[in-house]
Each structure stands twice: as structure tokens, then as C-alpha cells.
Write an enzyme that holds these catalytic residues in place. Structure first.
Site, mmCIF file in Angstrom:
data_model
loop_
_atom_site.group_PDB
_atom_site.id
_atom_site.type_symbol
_atom_site.label_atom_id
_atom_site.label_comp_id
_atom_site.label_asym_id
_atom_site.label_seq_id
_atom_site.Cartn_x
_atom_site.Cartn_y
_atom_site.Cartn_z
ATOM 1 N N GLY A 52 0.785 -1.252 -0.089
ATOM 2 C CA GLY A 52 -0.181 0.048 0.088
ATOM 3 C C GLY A 52 0.738 1.224 0.036
ATOM 4 O O GLY A 52 1.983 1.297 0.411
ATOM 5 N N ARG A 53 0.279 2.411 -0.529
ATOM 6 C CA ARG A 53 0.963 3.548 -0.551
ATOM 7 C C ARG A 53 -0.091 4.703 -0.448
ATOM 8 O O ARG A 53 -0.961 4.750 -1.102
ATOM 9 C CB ARG A 53 1.670 3.571 -1.739
ATOM 10 C CG ARG A 53 2.556 5.052 -2.259
ATOM 11 C CD ARG A 53 3.607 4.647 -3.351
ATOM 12 N NE ARG A 53 4.764 3.959 -2.727
ATOM 13 C CZ ARG A 53 5.544 3.913 -3.805
ATOM 14 N NH1 ARG A 53 5.602 4.154 -5.058
ATOM 15 N NH2 ARG A 53 6.697 3.202 -3.284
ATOM 16 N N GLY A 54 0.523 5.807 0.452
ATOM 17 C CA GLY A 54 -0.205 7.011 0.576
ATOM 18 C C GLY A 54 0.572 8.081 0.635
ATOM 19 O O GLY A 54 1.788 8.041 0.083
ATOM 20 N N GLY A 55 -0.129 9.188 0.800
ATOM 21 C CA GLY A 55 0.853 10.456 0.648
ATOM 22 C C GLY A 55 1.666 10.585 1.854
ATOM 23 O O GLY A 55 2.629 11.432 1.236
ATOM 24 N N ALA A 101 3.121 7.830 3.763
ATOM 25 C CA ALA A 101 3.852 6.628 4.275
ATOM 26 C C ALA A 101 3.677 5.528 2.952
ATOM 27 O O ALA A 101 2.503 5.540 2.480
ATOM 28 C CB ALA A 101 3.505 6.230 5.548
ATOM 29 N N VAL A 147 3.268 1.255 3.162
ATOM 30 C CA VAL A 147 3.026 0.014 4.021
ATOM 31 C C VAL A 147 3.417 -1.163 3.278
ATOM 32 O O VAL A 147 3.217 -1.524 2.018
ATOM 33 C CB VAL A 147 1.474 -0.084 4.104
ATOM 34 C CG1 VAL A 147 1.167 -1.394 5.142
ATOM 35 C CG2 VAL A 147 0.928 1.168 4.604
ATOM 36 N N LYS A 181 4.188 0.145 8.500
ATOM 37 C CA LYS A 181 4.216 1.446 7.830
ATOM 38 C C LYS A 181 5.213 2.304 7.996
ATOM 39 O O LYS A 181 5.809 2.545 9.149
ATOM 40 C CB LYS A 181 3.013 2.248 8.181
ATOM 41 C CG LYS A 181 2.623 3.619 7.810
ATOM 42 C CD LYS A 181 1.496 4.329 8.148
ATOM 43 C CE LYS A 181 0.260 3.611 7.596
ATOM 44 N NZ LYS A 181 -1.037 4.298 8.077
ATOM 45 N N ASP A 229 -10.025 11.296 9.069
ATOM 46 C CA ASP A 229 -10.017 10.790 7.571
ATOM 47 C C ASP A 229 -10.668 9.590 7.522
ATOM 48 O O ASP A 229 -10.184 8.548 6.658
ATOM 49 C CB ASP A 229 -8.503 10.662 7.161
ATOM 50 C CG ASP A 229 -8.151 10.722 5.698
ATOM 51 O OD1 ASP A 229 -9.137 11.071 4.981
ATOM 52 O OD2 ASP A 229 -7.151 10.230 5.338
#
Length: 507
Positions: free
Chosen positions: A18-21, A23, A25, A40, A142
Site C-alpha cells: 500500500g502507498r499513501g501521501g 507513508a 505500507v 508502515k 480521515d
């Protein structure tokens, strides 16, 4: 070629999942316990910023205190060094979390695999997690479909990313204000869009947006840019969910109308109230005040006010509007209009001679004054009796729907003596109490160890009551007299003993 890394000599870092703004994962393995975990890591380009580092660590530590079946568990935190340039390294913090196998609600919505029953069940799971976190003083900020996962094997909901706000705008339109991320545009509460301080009710608004999307397949507001969507959250009223999905009941519409109010004081004030309303809506019972407000603002009646007053006069006083649809056909309009295309006033009626009259009375023109009086008395009695029945039924229904909740069972303050500060806090949180730390000097209890609570262990209290947790701050400091030189050993020992020191040899 990527080489496998081991964090802190314990966690093997595997593939990216997984990838976010803010971090990334990874799937990982806890080599000490032999279990699969999710790891993470703060993005290296953000790890140089002390504010991001402190925020990441502080919020991870706060969420680690949460222990709820609908919240992804936090196992550990730490940091590790990664190359930052030819001659320097960057310390990148990481969080070790429970590894959850399932699908996010975003994936289920896109695949159109969420029924109305599922939407209610999933929202109840999210609200259960929010109720627990809000009680611990943590606001998610969020809530959205991508941050909620459904585990099919255990039939449970898992809420992820507690307190970890996005750091950069992405394809889902993350909103920022003064470089501080406040949430995702489609699920922003009005106060978030205005840049105001958020609280638990902001999470409940986002949860309502999540429910709306599960019921209709789209968020309450959509637009060409994050700014246009945020403006709609502040100014516009969303379409009823039933207008997009005809299977949505009026009761569910009323719940969404309540939860999506612009003023947070008009929404559900806590997650428990939201849950009660959802369970009632499942049984077809709407939110009472929203249903009344919607009924009072219906725009479809275009009859002038004076004419509406004239039409309603006979019924607003007697409550006898049901006579207009009398099975006997006794009361019917004289004409459809008054001749000038004006609708006939509702009180203009004529008697139907062919109708069977109650009490064996003759037609109106053949009645005596006494018979007319008897008929009026009979009608008045019938109306009053009907009103009494309706009032009694309404009062019974009102009382049934507004019964006070059962008294909350009291809980006992657990014993925390000799526990570490974090263990004592966790035990009090698990007991549904709100601990307040008080640090005291203590000569015999090690610094950072719990001394006890006020009220004492075993005291019965209501849930969420405040409890003072006394933590030892170690022994008090004592100044050694500077006139000891020149004294005999016995005299020096006596002086030390008087100020509370043992006076052992070599002191």
C-alpha cells in the site's frame, strides 16, 4: 535489485502492499514471534522534516493505546536508518501493525458488492470503532472507504490509519490548509473545509458520507476540484439517497439528513446516538426531528396562504379531515371548480340523498331542528372520540420511542499499584475510565511506577469517570550540609540521619 531489510533486528520488510501521501505500507514478518505484520514507514523525503517525524511518532503512540476489534492494532514503533545522500543517513520512523487480509470498502463499492444491509452493518462497525476512539480522546479525521477494510473470513470491519492525516494531494483530492492536511475532499465535514478545529462530530459526518456512498455508489458531493467539493460541503444540501437508489427507505434518508447537517450541533452528538438511529432505521423508524423538519418545509404546496387557511379551517379545529373520504359517500364536492378555474374550498359540500344516514335520520331538508341538533352532537362525539384515540396512540408511540436508556452499570476501579505508567493507563482505559496523571515524589516507589488511584481500587464509578492516577516521580532530592568536614563520624552520621539519609559508610 531490492535487498531484504530487517528493522530493529526483528522485523523483516517484505513487498509493498500500500502507498499513501505520507507513508508506504509493507508486508513483514516479526521474526521474534513468527507472525505476519504490516509495517508502515514514513516516506524518506518527509522524514527529514522534524514536524512530520514528531507527528508520525506522537500519533502512533496515541493510537497504540486503542484496543478494539474494529481498529487495526498497533504492535510496535521505531525508526531505522536509510541512506540520504553520499555521506549522510536519514532516520525513518515506522509503525508495526496488525496484518489484515480483506478488501477495502472502496473496492467493494467499485465492484457494486455492497447491499443496503451490508452498508448498515459496515457503518455500525465503523461507528463502534469511532465510539471507542472518541472516548479515548482520539479523532480519526480521515474516515473514507479506502481506510476501512472488510475481513470476510471473520466478518468484521477494520478501521485503519487512525490519526495519520495525508501529507500530499492525491487522486482522491486531499485538502490542505496552511500546509496542514485536514482530510479527503469528498468526506470533509463543513468545519474541516472551513479550517476550523475538528471534534468527534466531524468523524460522524465523514461516516455519514461513507454510508451515503455505500447506499448510492457515489459520495454526497462530487465536483471538478477539491475546492468545489469542499464548497458544497459548506453550502449545499445533498440529494436524498433514495433519489439515487430507490431501495433506500425514508427512515435511512432521515438518518443521513441528520448526520449530514452543516452545523455540528444539529448532528448526532456521539457515535452511540448514530448507531441507535441506524438500528431504528433498519426497522423502518425514522429520526423524529428530521422527519418533522422535512414535513414542515415541503415545497410542493403552491396554494396561496389565505386559501390554504380557508381550506384547512374546518379540519384544523375538529381534526375531521377524514370525513372527506367517508365510505358512505355522504360528503362530496358540489363542483370541481367555482366556475373561474379556482379550486373549490374544501368546506363546500352537499348532502347525498341516496346515502344511508346514521341513526336513521331523514335527509337534511326533512329534518327537524331537534334531529339536526342530534346529528351535530353525534358527529362531535365521534370526532372527539377519534381525537382521544389518536392522541392516546400518539402519546404511547412518543413514550415508546423516547424511553430513557437503561441505567449504565457501574464499574470498579482496577488495581494499578506497582504497574508501569503505560500498563496502568491501559488498564484504566480498558476499564472504560478516564485517567488523569498526577506525579508525586516517593522515596520507596521507583520513578515511572504507579502508586495507586484516587478514588482507590475497588470503588464503583460510572463509565468515563475521571480517575487520578498517581505516578511516582522518584525520591525527593536532599541537600547535603556542607559543614560535615571537621565533624566526627558519629556526629556526621547523626546529621545525615536527621535529614533523611542513611549515613552508610562511604557516604
Amino acid at each position: 535489485m531490492n535487498t531484504q531489510r530487517v528493522l530493529n533486528g526483528r522485523y523483516e520488510l517484505g513487498e509493498l502492499i500500500g502507498r499513501g501521501g505520507m507513508a508506504d505500507v509493507h508486508r513483514g514478518v516479526d521474526t521474534r514471534l513468527g507472525r505476519t505484520v504490516a509495517i508502515k514507514l514514513l516516506r524518506p523525503d518527509l522524514a527529514r522534516d522534524p514536524q512530520f517525524q514528531a507527528r508520525f511518532k506522537r500519533e502512533a503512540q496515541a493510537v497504540a493505546a486503542l484496543n478494539h476489534p474494529s481498529i487495526v492494532a498497533i504492535y510496535d514503533t521505531g525508526d531505522h536508518a536509510v541512506p540520504g545522500g553520499p555521506e549522510d543517513t536519514v532516520r525513518v520512523p515506522y509503525i508495526v501493525m496488525e496484518f489484515v487480509s480483506g478488501k477495502t470498502l472502496r473496492d467493494l463499492i467499485r465492484a457494486k458488492e455492497v447491499s443496503i444491509g451490508h452498508a448498515i452493518d459496515f457503518t455500525l462497525g465503523v461507528l463502534s470503532a469511532l465510539e471507542y476512539s472518541h472516548r479515548a480522546g482520539i479523532v480519526h479525521r480521515d474516515i473514507k472507504p479506502a481506510n476501512v477494510m472488510f475481513c470476510e473470513d471473520s466478518d468484521t470491519i477494520k478501521v485503519m490509519d487512525f490519526g495519520i492525516a495525508r501529507a500530499m494531494a492525491d487522486s482522491s483530492a486531499t485538502m490542505t490548509q496552511t500546509q496542514a492536511v485536514v482530510g479527503t475532499a469528498q468526506y470533509l465535514s463543513p468545519e474541516q473545509a472551513r479550517g476550523e478545529t475538528v471534534d468527534a462530530r466531524s468523524d460522524l459526518y465523514s461516516a455519514a458520507c461513507l454510508l451515503y456512498e455505500m447506499l448510492t455508489g457515489r459520495p454526497p458531493f462530487i465536483g471538478d476540484s477539491p475546492v468545489s467539493v469542499a464548497y458544497q460541503h459548506v453550502r449545499e444540501i445533498p440529494e436524498p439517497a433514495s433519489s439515487l437508489n430507490h431501495d433506500v427507505s425514508e427512515a435511512l434518508d432521515s438518518v443521513l439528513a441528520k448526520a449530514l447537517q452543516k452545523n455540528r450541533a444539529d448532528r448526532f452528538q456521539d457515535a452511540a446516538a448514530f448507531q441507535r438511529a441506524l438500528r431504528a432505521a433498519r426497522n423502518g423508524i425514522p429520526v423524529p426531528d428530521v422527519a418533522a423538519a422535512e414535513a414542515s418545509t415541503e415545497p410542493h404546496n403552491t396554494v396561496p396562504a389565505a386559501e390554504r387557511t380557508a381550506q384547512a379551517a374546518p379540519y384544523s379545529v375538529t381534526g375531521a379531515s377524514f370525513l372527506d373520504d367517508s365510505p358512505s359517500g355522504r360528503l362530496r364536492p358540489v363542483h370541481d371548480t367555482l366556475g373561474d378555474d379556482r379550486p373549490i374550498p374544501a368546506q363546500v359540500y352537499e348532502s347525498s340523498e341516496a346515502s344511508e344516514l346514521p341513526l336513521g335520520l331523514p335527509p337534511e331538508r326533512d329534518r327537524t331542528p331537534r334531529q339536526k341538533s342530534r346529528r351535530r352532537t353525534w358527529i362531535a362525539t365521534l370526532v372527539i372520540f377519534t381525537l382521544l384515540v389518536l392522541a392516546g396512540g400518539g402519546l404511547w408511540l412518543y413514550n415508546m420511542m423516547n424511553q430513557p436508556p437503561p441505567p449504565v452499570a457501574k464499574i470498579q476501579v482496577p488495581s494499578v499499584s506497582a504497574l508501569t505508567e503505560s500498563e496502568a493507563l491501559q488498564r484504566l482505559y480498558n476499564a472504560r475510565l478516564s485517567p488523569q496523571i498526577n506525579r508525586l515524589r516517593h522515596d520507596t516507589v521507583t520513578k515511572g511506577t504507579a502508586i495507586g488511584t484516587v478514588p482507590a481500587a475497588g470503588t464503583s464509578m460510572e463509565p468515563d469517570s475521571k480517575v487520578t492516577l498517581n505516578i511516582s516521580d522518584g525520591p525527593s532530592a536532599v541537600k547535603i550540609p556542607n559543614d560535615l568536614p571537621g565533624r566526627t563520624e558519629a556526629a556526621a552520621r547523626d546529621v545525615l540521619r536527621q535529614i533523611g539519609l542513611a549515613g552508610a559508610p562511604g557516604t
